[in-house]
Design a protein around this motif. Structure first.
Motif, mmCIF file in Angstrom:
data_model
loop_
_atom_site.group_PDB
_atom_site.id
_atom_site.type_symbol
_atom_site.label_atom_id
_atom_site.label_comp_id
_atom_site.label_asym_id
_atom_site.label_seq_id
_atom_site.Cartn_x
_atom_site.Cartn_y
_atom_site.Cartn_z
ATOM 1 N N ALA B 104 1.115 -1.233 0.094
ATOM 2 C CA ALA B 104 0.002 0.077 0.114
ATOM 3 C C ALA B 104 0.973 1.296 0.176
ATOM 4 O O ALA B 104 0.242 2.141 0.386
ATOM 5 C CB ALA B 104 -0.962 -0.021 1.136
ATOM 6 N N ASN B 105 1.983 1.221 -0.523
ATOM 7 C CA ASN B 105 2.955 2.388 -0.600
ATOM 8 C C ASN B 105 2.659 3.405 -1.683
ATOM 9 O O ASN B 105 3.328 4.191 -2.221
ATOM 10 C CB ASN B 105 4.494 1.928 -0.386
ATOM 11 C CG ASN B 105 4.976 1.221 -1.459
ATOM 12 O OD1 ASN B 105 4.191 0.583 -2.203
ATOM 13 N ND2 ASN B 105 6.097 1.282 -1.950
ATOM 14 N N ASN B 106 2.103 2.762 -2.840
ATOM 15 C CA ASN B 106 1.690 3.433 -4.152
ATOM 16 C C ASN B 106 0.295 3.319 -4.609
ATOM 17 O O ASN B 106 0.160 2.851 -5.657
ATOM 18 C CB ASN B 106 2.778 3.075 -5.052
ATOM 19 C CG ASN B 106 2.765 3.834 -6.051
ATOM 20 O OD1 ASN B 106 2.533 5.004 -6.278
ATOM 21 N ND2 ASN B 106 3.620 3.405 -7.504
ATOM 22 N N VAL B 107 -0.564 3.490 -3.528
ATOM 23 C CA VAL B 107 -2.088 3.461 -4.023
ATOM 24 C C VAL B 107 -2.506 4.116 -5.109
ATOM 25 O O VAL B 107 -2.442 5.381 -4.719
ATOM 26 C CB VAL B 107 -3.230 3.744 -2.546
ATOM 27 C CG1 VAL B 107 -4.284 2.946 -3.037
ATOM 28 C CG2 VAL B 107 -2.518 2.602 -1.389
ATOM 29 N N PRO B 108 -2.943 3.770 -6.057
ATOM 30 C CA PRO B 108 -3.467 4.691 -7.140
ATOM 31 C C PRO B 108 -4.741 5.471 -6.729
ATOM 32 O O PRO B 108 -5.616 5.124 -5.831
ATOM 33 C CB PRO B 108 -3.879 3.850 -8.120
ATOM 34 C CG PRO B 108 -3.218 2.479 -8.027
ATOM 35 C CD PRO B 108 -3.093 2.292 -6.434
ATOM 36 N N GLU B 109 -4.475 6.723 -6.925
ATOM 37 C CA GLU B 109 -5.824 7.892 -6.770
ATOM 38 C C GLU B 109 -6.880 7.249 -7.351
ATOM 39 O O GLU B 109 -6.889 6.491 -8.416
ATOM 40 C CB GLU B 109 -5.366 9.145 -7.284
ATOM 41 C CG GLU B 109 -4.512 10.087 -6.634
ATOM 42 C CD GLU B 109 -4.642 10.186 -5.361
ATOM 43 O OE1 GLU B 109 -5.886 10.801 -4.998
ATOM 44 O OE2 GLU B 109 -3.885 9.857 -4.358
ATOM 45 N N PRO B 110 -8.190 7.514 -6.791
ATOM 46 C CA PRO B 110 -9.313 6.935 -7.394
ATOM 47 C C PRO B 110 -9.499 7.540 -8.901
ATOM 48 O O PRO B 110 -9.251 8.871 -9.255
ATOM 49 C CB PRO B 110 -10.499 7.672 -6.605
ATOM 50 C CG PRO B 110 -9.891 7.729 -5.103
ATOM 51 C CD PRO B 110 -8.422 8.010 -5.547
ATOM 52 N N LEU B 111 -9.782 6.722 -9.936
ATOM 53 C CA LEU B 111 -10.089 7.222 -11.136
ATOM 54 C C LEU B 111 -11.278 7.999 -11.516
ATOM 55 O O LEU B 111 -12.130 7.840 -10.635
ATOM 56 C CB LEU B 111 -10.113 6.065 -12.325
ATOM 57 C CG LEU B 111 -8.939 5.217 -11.957
ATOM 58 C CD1 LEU B 111 -9.019 3.691 -12.880
ATOM 59 C CD2 LEU B 111 -7.655 5.811 -12.786
ATOM 60 N N PRO B 112 -11.297 8.967 -12.148
ATOM 61 C CA PRO B 112 -12.396 9.919 -12.479
ATOM 62 C C PRO B 112 -13.569 9.028 -12.717
ATOM 63 O O PRO B 112 -13.678 7.933 -13.477
ATOM 64 C CB PRO B 112 -12.160 10.850 -13.752
ATOM 65 C CG PRO B 112 -10.958 10.021 -14.398
ATOM 66 C CD PRO B 112 -10.310 9.357 -13.257
ATOM 67 N N LEU B 113 -14.833 9.246 -12.175
ATOM 68 C CA LEU B 113 -15.983 8.587 -11.990
ATOM 69 C C LEU B 113 -16.558 8.562 -13.780
ATOM 70 O O LEU B 113 -16.223 9.571 -14.502
ATOM 71 C CB LEU B 113 -17.033 9.332 -11.269
ATOM 72 C CG LEU B 113 -17.174 9.147 -9.867
ATOM 73 C CD1 LEU B 113 -18.203 9.699 -9.407
ATOM 74 C CD2 LEU B 113 -17.045 7.362 -9.627
ATOM 75 N N LEU B 114 -17.195 7.650 -14.123
ATOM 76 C CA LEU B 114 -17.986 7.337 -15.332
ATOM 77 C C LEU B 114 -19.174 7.058 -15.341
ATOM 78 O O LEU B 114 -19.725 6.191 -14.694
ATOM 79 C CB LEU B 114 -17.221 6.208 -15.920
ATOM 80 C CG LEU B 114 -16.996 6.159 -17.504
ATOM 81 C CD1 LEU B 114 -16.456 7.395 -18.327
ATOM 82 C CD2 LEU B 114 -16.455 4.750 -17.907
ATOM 83 N N GLU B 115 -20.032 8.225 -15.631
ATOM 84 C CA GLU B 115 -21.461 8.096 -14.983
ATOM 85 C C GLU B 115 -22.318 8.035 -16.569
ATOM 86 O O GLU B 115 -21.674 8.150 -17.416
ATOM 87 C CB GLU B 115 -21.681 9.334 -14.307
ATOM 88 C CG GLU B 115 -21.238 9.335 -12.869
ATOM 89 C CD GLU B 115 -21.638 10.503 -12.185
ATOM 90 O OE1 GLU B 115 -22.396 10.481 -11.085
ATOM 91 O OE2 GLU B 115 -21.200 11.836 -12.445
ATOM 92 N N GLY B 116 -23.477 7.463 -16.043
ATOM 93 C CA GLY B 116 -24.456 7.319 -17.309
ATOM 94 C C GLY B 116 -24.512 5.986 -18.120
ATOM 95 O O GLY B 116 -25.374 5.830 -18.827
ATOM 96 N N TYR B 117 -23.642 4.981 -17.656
ATOM 97 C CA TYR B 117 -23.794 3.720 -18.401
ATOM 98 C C TYR B 117 -24.476 2.763 -17.811
ATOM 99 O O TYR B 117 -24.712 2.659 -16.482
ATOM 100 C CB TYR B 117 -22.299 3.270 -18.418
ATOM 101 C CG TYR B 117 -21.380 4.210 -19.465
ATOM 102 C CD1 TYR B 117 -21.576 3.785 -21.026
ATOM 103 C CD2 TYR B 117 -20.584 5.109 -19.260
ATOM 104 C CE1 TYR B 117 -20.695 4.733 -21.792
ATOM 105 C CE2 TYR B 117 -20.019 5.914 -20.098
ATOM 106 C CZ TYR B 117 -19.970 5.683 -21.506
ATOM 107 O OH TYR B 117 -19.276 6.510 -22.347
ATOM 108 N N THR B 118 -25.569 2.120 -18.535
ATOM 109 C CA THR B 118 -26.397 1.308 -17.849
ATOM 110 C C THR B 118 -26.414 0.128 -18.797
ATOM 111 O O THR B 118 -25.978 -0.114 -19.917
ATOM 112 C CB THR B 118 -27.865 1.825 -17.814
ATOM 113 O OG1 THR B 118 -28.206 2.202 -19.261
ATOM 114 C CG2 THR B 118 -27.951 3.187 -17.375
ATOM 115 N N PHE B 119 -27.018 -1.037 -18.366
ATOM 116 C CA PHE B 119 -27.606 -2.282 -18.886
ATOM 117 C C PHE B 119 -29.118 -2.657 -18.530
ATOM 118 O O PHE B 119 -29.423 -2.031 -17.697
ATOM 119 C CB PHE B 119 -26.538 -3.197 -18.706
ATOM 120 C CG PHE B 119 -26.495 -3.655 -17.420
ATOM 121 C CD1 PHE B 119 -25.827 -3.142 -16.380
ATOM 122 C CD2 PHE B 119 -27.005 -5.171 -17.037
ATOM 123 C CE1 PHE B 119 -25.846 -3.816 -14.888
ATOM 124 C CE2 PHE B 119 -27.157 -5.573 -16.112
ATOM 125 C CZ PHE B 119 -26.578 -4.969 -14.970
#
Ligand SMILES: [Ca+2]
Ligand SMILES: [Ca+2]
Ligand SMILES: [Ca+2]
Ligand SMILES: [Ca+2]
Ligand SMILES: [Ca+2]
Lengths: 512, 512
Positions: B104-119
């Motif tokens: 856990a010494n290089n934990v990636p930052e949360p990626l930008p949210l991707l909204e509006g995709y559905t199934f």
């Protein structure tokens, strides 16, 4: 007869197997009520279910509990005459010490020859005999199973009907071939199992191999010696439609040749019969297994090969078997297989007591010692002339111990690899298990199961408990039934319905 | 384009992945001839097959061979610039020391949210969502498989057509349940796998259980919580005909209810996607796996659950993963699963090098280190937020390491137990593997495989190697394809053909 209650009208009966026994088992369906009195004067102090043990005398704490003339355990507390000797009252004894066993010191004399018994089989070029005429399609890896199932369905619908002398097309699917530690020392077990199954006499030397191309188990190692190349590698094909076309084309060529096979009269000595039990109860060792043991002796007398198996069910009775080993070497091989399995179980932090199932216990088998004493009755009374490691091919005639786990499909698969034509399977609780490659004859231990599973049980050994038939009579019935099924004159129930379980390999090595 | 020879007209091409690399892999189908000169001036001293490594510089004996910017081994002898760096020239390095890993010494930052995709999915009472509408019939023991197959065939022919909103009837057959050391510590793995598969969201909570009656694995432990009793015990039935009747009757009641399910719009965050590779080659880590990694990031950004697996293919790259563990606890769980597998393999006298197959090596993957570096590319770039032991259910959203063996069916079965809706499967050599419970999307690493297996490959990532598409483009293509398949708008090739492999349980405990 009521199916769930005690039959009030029937005489209460028990079975005592050996003069030394201090417990007996109840015979009556539904069990026997508290207060029931047997003709000998023994009176039940409590309800005892069918097939469960009753104390013939007061037992003090620590006293040996004896059945089959052998110690099946020690009383954990005082047990009164006439009371139910349940599992919770029994301390299981240690298994026989493998380094102290007598070997070949009581080798049975050869039994009198039994001549003139024959069956109608398919004689193969290599001298072996098949009892069915099957196109076998083996596989070097599970990846191909979906494609092969699709192709086999089409072969059965579109091509097989043109070749009426061929009984079936059997895809030999399995979980091995890749994703496995193929160089681990114990990988030899699944590998030789798959290799030897491809040599099965029912396939008439016409087995074909469907492989993927990148798997660890090489398809060419599955081809019987001297065969033209019968391998289809899916990674060489131009897509799915082409894969199916290639498989159908090769299958048709082989079906054409198989269709020429004709049954000829063969001596019973050409047969290789496997013995197994599954879903055992306390009657297994009293009715079905002794009857099968009698049939095993008849087969040995007729010169056939008979295999019994199931290491964890032999382990606690091995002191009764090593004296029957035909020589020191065979005795040592038997002990080696027991040791190997002890260590295998220990590696997984388990032991032979893991064998018994809830059904066994419900059926009256308190522990693996009692189960084993009943199980080995299948082996009859002849000398043990050879021992096979799991999946090895039988090459000798006579009684052989083929080491396998006791799980029904694993044992069935390994006995097929050893060359089994047919399995005789005893059951007390009932199982609908069947094999596509070889008939499985179901022998019931109890009348009630035979009545209940009227369209699944082939032979009823329950009549032995009720005095309607002797062990010898049922033994002869099984022997004749084997010859009839081998000749195609009779069909087992599982073959009638087409109930065929998948192969189940024994892989003691890791997967990756 | 010739299928077996070098394409003379194509420019010779290679792929270099990292500035530190001193080897590159050839791209051209059919390989490249001795004397071939690349535009950079590098000249081949010998023939090099497609996907195999070429030295960019003279390497001295013992020098590190670097690919993916990581050491994949050491030169066993001097290797000249332009020559083929084959397996036999490479000394494999030791695996990363598990006790010395950074966590856990290089934990990636949360990626930008991707909204509006559905199934369009089937919302279940418990909040989970199915993407297929399937009647699942599970089993507590393999003994019942023959009877169940017979019954399922009849259900499909006689009853299913009356309920057009139900896609399929799937019998969950397996080799477990009896003849196994059910109290061994590691028996928990197959048991929870079977239990969790019964909870699969595609079954809509309507799973039924067929048991025998005497087995060790109790059928009642397979029933989802709060269910009315959906168990049929064959030993309670009056023979075979009655067994089949009882199964058909219960199935019809459930099909009637399943038929009422309707698709509703669900956010992409309801999806649980499994990732796997099989039949890998040197392109796997260059084309298909990075594209799948990009799709994994998109799924994580959309709030979905993404699982990657295959312990033996992660083991040698684990030092690249523990820094990405979201916290110390998750990092420790990852290391624990690696240790457990090291010990499991060692018990069988094997190690992680047993993973690589002949097909891997033919495809240019010299050893498990090189294979692993390519394999973990599937995991994309987000933080690892949880680790599951084999067969555990996923309960969190984000990127999860679900520990499984790497064998395709074993991994597929365990990911199903973890709740996988769909598997994205990358392949270089090609495999026709499919699952009945969940679609398997096949992503090819090479154009040639996509052309050859035109009716089995769903997505072609080979275009990345030829510059026809970028990793991002193929990643988005996979992401959209997942939503289409989940919604029933598109069908994978294996579902089109009905290519479905059997479940394959991981049982590290002994059989009896
Ligand atoms: Ca048995
Ligand atoms: Ca058995
Ligand atoms: Ca893989
Ligand atoms: Ca895999
Ligand atoms: Ca599928």
């Amino acid at each position: 007869m009521s199916l769930n209650g005690t039959n009030e009208k029937e005489e209460p009966r028990y079975i005592k197997l050996n003069a030394k026994d201090n417990v007996v088992i109840t015979v009556n369906f539904g069990g026997l009520k508290e207060g029931t009195e047997f003709s000998c004067g023994l009176k039940l102090t409590e309800y005892v279910p069918q097939g469960h043990k009753v104390a013939l005398k007061d037992l003090v704490q620590g006293e040996a509990i004896v059945r089959y003339g052998e110690v099946i355990g020690y009383a954990l507390q005082p047990i009164k005459r006439g009371s139910w000797v349940k599992e919770s009252l029994i301390d299981m004894p240690a298994p026989p010490e493998l380094d102290l066993l007598p070997i070949a010191n009581n080798v049975p004399e050869p039994l009198p020859l039994l001549e003139g018994y024959t069956f109608e089989g398919y004689r193969n070029a290599d001298g072996s005999v098949g009892i069915k005429n099957i196109l076998g399609i083996t596989t070097s890896v599970q990846c191909v199973a979906g494609v092969l199932s699709y192709a086999v369905k089409r072969i059965k619908e579109e091509i097989l009907p043109k070749y009426p002398n061929v009984h079936d097309v059997v895809a030999l699917e399995h979980n091995y071939g890749c994703g496995v530690a193929i160089n681990a020392p114990e990988a030899i077990v699944p590998i030789r199992t798959i290799q030897n199954i491809a040599l099965h006499p029912n396939f008439g030397g016409e087995v074909m191999v469907v492989g993927l191309g990148c798997e660890k188990l090489r398809p060419e190692t599955l081809v019987p010696d001297g065969e033209e190349e019968p391998i289809i590698s899916l990674q060489d094909q131009q897509g799915f439609t082409n894969m199916v076309h290639t498989i159908l084309e090769m299958a048709e060529g082989r079906l054409r040749r198989l269709n020429e096979r004709k049954r000829v009269t063969c001596p019973a000595s050409d047969l290789v019969i496997g013995l197994q039990c599954g879903g055992s109860d306390a009657f297994s060792g009293v009715t079905a297994n002794p009857a099968v043991g009698y049939a095993a002796d008849l087969l040995v007398r007729a010169g056939a090969t008979v295999m019994f198996s199931e290491v964890t069910e032999v382990r606690d009775a091995v002191h009764l078997l090593t004296p029957r080993a035909v020589n020191e070497e065979v005795g040592r091989k038997l002990i080696h297989e027991m040791k190997w399995y002890d260590e295998y179980l220990q590696r997984g932090q388990s032991d032979r007591s893991a064998n018994t199932s809830p059904g066994n216990k419900k059926g009256g088998l308190s522990n693996i010692v009692e189960k084993s004493l009943g199980s080995v009755a299948k082996s009859g009374s002849s000398a043990i002339i050879d021992v096979l490691a799991p999946g090895e091919r039988a090459t000798k005639k006579g009684l052989i111990f083929a080491a396998t786990p006791a799980g029904d499909f694993v044992c069935g698969t390994l006995q097929l690899a050893s060359g089994m034509h047919m399995q005789v399977f005893t059951t007390g609780r009932g199982t609908p298990y069947g094999l596509a490659m070889a008939p499985v004859i179901k022998v019931s231990t109890r009348n009630a199961l035979t009545e209940q599973w009227h369209d699944l049980i082939d032979v009823n050994a329950g009549r032995i408990a009720t005095g309607e038939a002797t062990i010898e009579e049922v033994g002869w019935e099984i022997f004749h039934y084997i010859l009839d099924v081998a000749s195609g004159r009779k069909q087992t129930w599982t073959d009638h319905w087409g109930l065929h379980n998948s192969l189940c390999l024994f892989n003691p090595a890791p997967v990756t």
